[in-house]
Design an enzyme around this catalytic site. Structure first.
Site, PDB file in Angstrom:
ATOM      1  N   CYS A 114       0.816  -1.229   0.000  1.00  0.00           N
ATOM      2  CA  CYS A 114       0.000   0.000   0.000  1.00  0.00           C
ATOM      3  C   CYS A 114       0.843   1.270   0.000  1.00  0.00           C
ATOM      4  CB  CYS A 114      -0.965   0.004   1.179  1.00  0.00           C
ATOM      5  SG  CYS A 114      -2.109  -1.376   1.135  1.00  0.00           S
ATOM      6  N   HIS A 246      -3.628   7.417   2.550  1.00  0.00           N
ATOM      7  CA  HIS A 246      -4.005   6.079   2.075  1.00  0.00           C
ATOM      8  C   HIS A 246      -5.428   5.793   2.544  1.00  0.00           C
ATOM      9  CE1 HIS A 246      -3.939   1.952   1.084  1.00  0.00           C
ATOM     10  NE2 HIS A 246      -3.761   1.495   2.305  1.00  0.00           N
ATOM     11  N   ASN A 276     -10.092   0.164  -0.336  1.00  0.00           N
ATOM     12  CA  ASN A 276      -8.633   0.205  -0.250  1.00  0.00           C
ATOM     13  C   ASN A 276      -8.042  -0.398  -1.526  1.00  0.00           C
ATOM     14  OD1 ASN A 276      -5.939  -0.179   0.285  1.00  0.00           O
ATOM     15  ND2 ASN A 276      -6.235  -0.988   2.355  1.00  0.00           N
TER      16      ASN A 276
HETATM   17  O1  UT7 Z   1      -3.880  -1.073   3.581  1.00  0.00           O
HETATM   18  C1  UT7 Z   1      -3.127  -1.706   4.577  1.00  0.00           C
HETATM   19  C2  UT7 Z   1      -3.466  -1.156   5.879  1.00  0.00           C
HETATM   20  N1  UT7 Z   1      -4.700  -1.677   6.343  1.00  0.00           N
HETATM   21  C3  UT7 Z   1      -5.269  -1.131   7.368  1.00  0.00           C
HETATM   22  O2  UT7 Z   1      -4.748  -0.160   7.840  1.00  0.00           O
HETATM   23  C4  UT7 Z   1      -6.499  -1.757   7.960  1.00  0.00           C
HETATM   24  C5  UT7 Z   1      -6.466  -1.584   9.456  1.00  0.00           C
HETATM   25  N2  UT7 Z   1      -7.531  -2.249  10.192  1.00  0.00           N
HETATM   26  C6  UT7 Z   1      -8.834  -1.886  10.103  1.00  0.00           C
HETATM   27  O3  UT7 Z   1      -9.200  -1.031   9.311  1.00  0.00           O
HETATM   28  C7  UT7 Z   1      -9.833  -2.517  11.058  1.00  0.00           C
HETATM   29  O4  UT7 Z   1      -9.120  -3.174  12.072  1.00  0.00           O
HETATM   30  C8  UT7 Z   1     -10.812  -3.512  10.367  1.00  0.00           C
HETATM   31  C9  UT7 Z   1     -11.779  -2.756   9.498  1.00  0.00           C
HETATM   32  C10 UT7 Z   1     -10.028  -4.513   9.529  1.00  0.00           C
HETATM   33  C11 UT7 Z   1     -11.609  -4.267  11.435  1.00  0.00           C
HETATM   34  O5  UT7 Z   1     -12.348  -3.343  12.229  1.00  0.00           O
HETATM   35  P1  UT7 Z   1     -12.406  -3.543  13.825  1.00  0.00           P
HETATM   36  O6  UT7 Z   1     -13.302  -2.482  14.342  1.00  0.00           O
HETATM   37  O7  UT7 Z   1     -10.972  -3.567  14.269  1.00  0.00           O
HETATM   38  O8  UT7 Z   1     -13.142  -4.926  13.962  1.00  0.00           O
HETATM   39  P2  UT7 Z   1     -12.599  -6.258  14.650  1.00  0.00           P
HETATM   40  O9  UT7 Z   1     -11.574  -6.915  13.774  1.00  0.00           O
HETATM   41  O10 UT7 Z   1     -12.202  -5.933  16.063  1.00  0.00           O
HETATM   42  O11 UT7 Z   1     -13.919  -7.126  14.671  1.00  0.00           O
HETATM   43  C12 UT7 Z   1     -15.037  -6.736  15.445  1.00  0.00           C
HETATM   44  C13 UT7 Z   1     -16.166  -7.714  15.205  1.00  0.00           C
HETATM   45  C14 UT7 Z   1     -15.772  -9.178  15.351  1.00  0.00           C
HETATM   46  O12 UT7 Z   1     -16.869  -9.852  15.944  1.00  0.00           O
HETATM   47  P3  UT7 Z   1     -16.864 -10.201  17.513  1.00  0.00           P
HETATM   48  O13 UT7 Z   1     -15.651 -11.055  17.720  1.00  0.00           O
HETATM   49  O14 UT7 Z   1     -16.781  -8.879  18.225  1.00  0.00           O
HETATM   50  O15 UT7 Z   1     -18.169 -10.905  17.709  1.00  0.00           O
HETATM   51  C15 UT7 Z   1     -15.629  -9.645  13.939  1.00  0.00           C
HETATM   52  O16 UT7 Z   1     -15.885 -11.028  13.786  1.00  0.00           O
HETATM   53  O17 UT7 Z   1     -16.659  -7.573  13.870  1.00  0.00           O
HETATM   54  C16 UT7 Z   1     -16.694  -8.861  13.236  1.00  0.00           C
HETATM   55  N3  UT7 Z   1     -16.431  -8.671  11.814  1.00  0.00           N
HETATM   56  C17 UT7 Z   1     -17.408  -8.477  10.912  1.00  0.00           C
HETATM   57  N4  UT7 Z   1     -18.754  -8.448  11.023  1.00  0.00           N
HETATM   58  C18 UT7 Z   1     -19.466  -8.229   9.898  1.00  0.00           C
HETATM   59  C19 UT7 Z   1     -15.227  -8.612  11.181  1.00  0.00           C
HETATM   60  N5  UT7 Z   1     -15.403  -8.387   9.878  1.00  0.00           N
HETATM   61  C20 UT7 Z   1     -16.748  -8.316   9.672  1.00  0.00           C
HETATM   62  C21 UT7 Z   1     -17.552  -8.093   8.538  1.00  0.00           C
HETATM   63  N6  UT7 Z   1     -18.885  -8.044   8.692  1.00  0.00           N
HETATM   64  N7  UT7 Z   1     -17.023  -7.882   7.313  1.00  0.00           N
END
Ligand code: UT7
Length: 319
Positions: A114, A246, A276
């Site tokens: 990225c 980004h 992204n």
């Molecule tokens: O380009 C390279 C750089 N990339 C980045 O900088 C990305 C950085 N990371 C992020 O943007 C975020 O961490 C994400 C968008 C990837 C994830 O967001 P989050 O708020 O950190 O969510 P999480 O991973 O903590 O997941 C929260 C909940 C989980 O459920 P439980 O365990 O709380 O029941 C996940 O299973 O959301 C669930 N979840 C989803 N639910 C519906 C994860 N993905 C999804 C989804 N739809 N697509």
């Protein structure tokens, strides 16, 4: 007159026509529009159907050349930032070079995920500053959809395909003021796409990411590298007109803007429509802001990106 700077004289981008909304994804991924929009800011993304990375790069290159009314024959170099090239080799840059009719000019790909476009810009700027190259076309092009595991909802909803390009030329005025590039190979497992069976074919495995950990490092490192770039240029936040970050997550973008004390009105945000697009994300955002009249000639713009490697980079430019 000595030409010690590189200046952006052309810009263009290209998105494949197929649009996939969050609701479209929710038909085959266990997710919802509500989750994706509220956690990331993404509403839709563009996906290739039959197009390859080089097709997107070629279209963006043509648009950048057209915007400057510049003939490809005058190019001295083409650099493509990509992680999703058509083939292991030859490079996407060589393909683009042949198709736009820039026969003979130096052409190569850069792989810094990225942050790839920041790396490519930094290299192009150095080539021009060294005096050996005058006109360099820099492209970021990605087909991230081919790395998606549709069973992994935590990553497959985040990415899109597209390309952006900038045409740089040697000038006695900046142009690119300062570029900073960093990497830290220690965190490989947090964000990677392994090769699955290199002996039998060239299949690259699905992208894997520990989103939470990457989120924190991304905010921290992008904030710090902007500081470093401004310090190197002896400039302050107050002198900036635009932040072009980004496009990985709206919440990451908001955190960086807050650190810079920049109002969101001065931040270019295209994530809702593009998602992204890795190395294409910053030039796509930049081009759309130029086309809709936000970024104007003479504006001070800071670009920043972060990605797998880990790699991160920032480029301060007077447009
Ligand atoms: O380009 C390279 C750089 N990339 C980045 O900088 C990305 C950085 N990371 C992020 O943007 C975020 O961490 C994400 C968008 C990837 C994830 O967001 P989050 O708020 O950190 O969510 P999480 O991973 O903590 O997941 C929260 C909940 C989980 O459920 P439980 O365990 O709380 O029941 C996940 O299973 O959301 C669930 N979840 C989803 N639910 C519906 C994860 N993905 C999804 C989804 N739809 N697509």
């Amino acid at each position: 007159m000595q030409q010690n700077y590189s200046r952006i004289i052309g810009i263009g981008s290209y998105l494949p026509p197929k649009v996939v909304t969050n609701d479209d994804l929710a038909k085959f991924v266990d997710t919802s529009d509500e989750w994706i929009s509220s956690r990331t800011g993404i509403s839709q993304r563009h996906f290739v159907e039959t197009e390859k990375c080089s097709d997107l790069a070629y279209e963006a290159a043509k648009n950048a050349l057209l915007s400057a009314d510049f003939s490809a024959e005058k190019l001295d170099a083409i650099i493509v930032a990509t992680t999703t090239a058509d083939k292991v080799f030859p490079s996407v840059a060589c393909n683009v070079q042949y198709r736009i009719g820039a026969r003979g000019c130096c052409s190569f790909d850069v792989q810094a995920v990225c942050a790839g476009f920041m790396y490519a810009l930094g290299i192009a700027d150095s080539m021009i500053k060294a005096g050996q190259y005058k006109n360099v076309l820099v492209i970021g092009s990605e087909t991230m959809s081919k790395l998606m595991d549709w069973e992994d909802r935590s990553t497959c909803v985040l990415f899109g395909d597209g390309a952006g390009a900038m045409l740089l030329t040697a000038d006695n005025q900046p142009g690119i003021i300062s570029t900073t590039l960093h990497a830290d190979g220690k965190h490989e497992e947090l964000l990677h796409a392994p090769i699955i069976s290199p002996r039998n074919n060239d299949t690259v495995g699905y992208l894997k990411m520990e989103g939470n950990k990457i989120f924190k490092i991304a905010v921290n490192n992008m904030g710090k590298i902007i500081d470093e770039t401004l310090t190197n240029a002896n400039m302050s936040y107050q002198e900036l007109d635009w932040l072009i970050p980004h496009q990985a997550n709206t919440r990451i973008i908001q955190s960086i803007a807050k650190k810079l004390k920049m109002p969101m009105e001065q931040v270019i945000v295209t994530i809702a429509k593009h998602a992204n697009t890795s190395a294409a994300s910053v030039p796509l955002a930049f081009d759309s802001a130029v086309r809709n009249g936000k970024i104007k000639k003479g504006d001070n713009c800071i670009m920043v990106a972060f990605g797998g490697g880990l790699t991160w980079g920032s480029c301060l430019v007077k447009y």
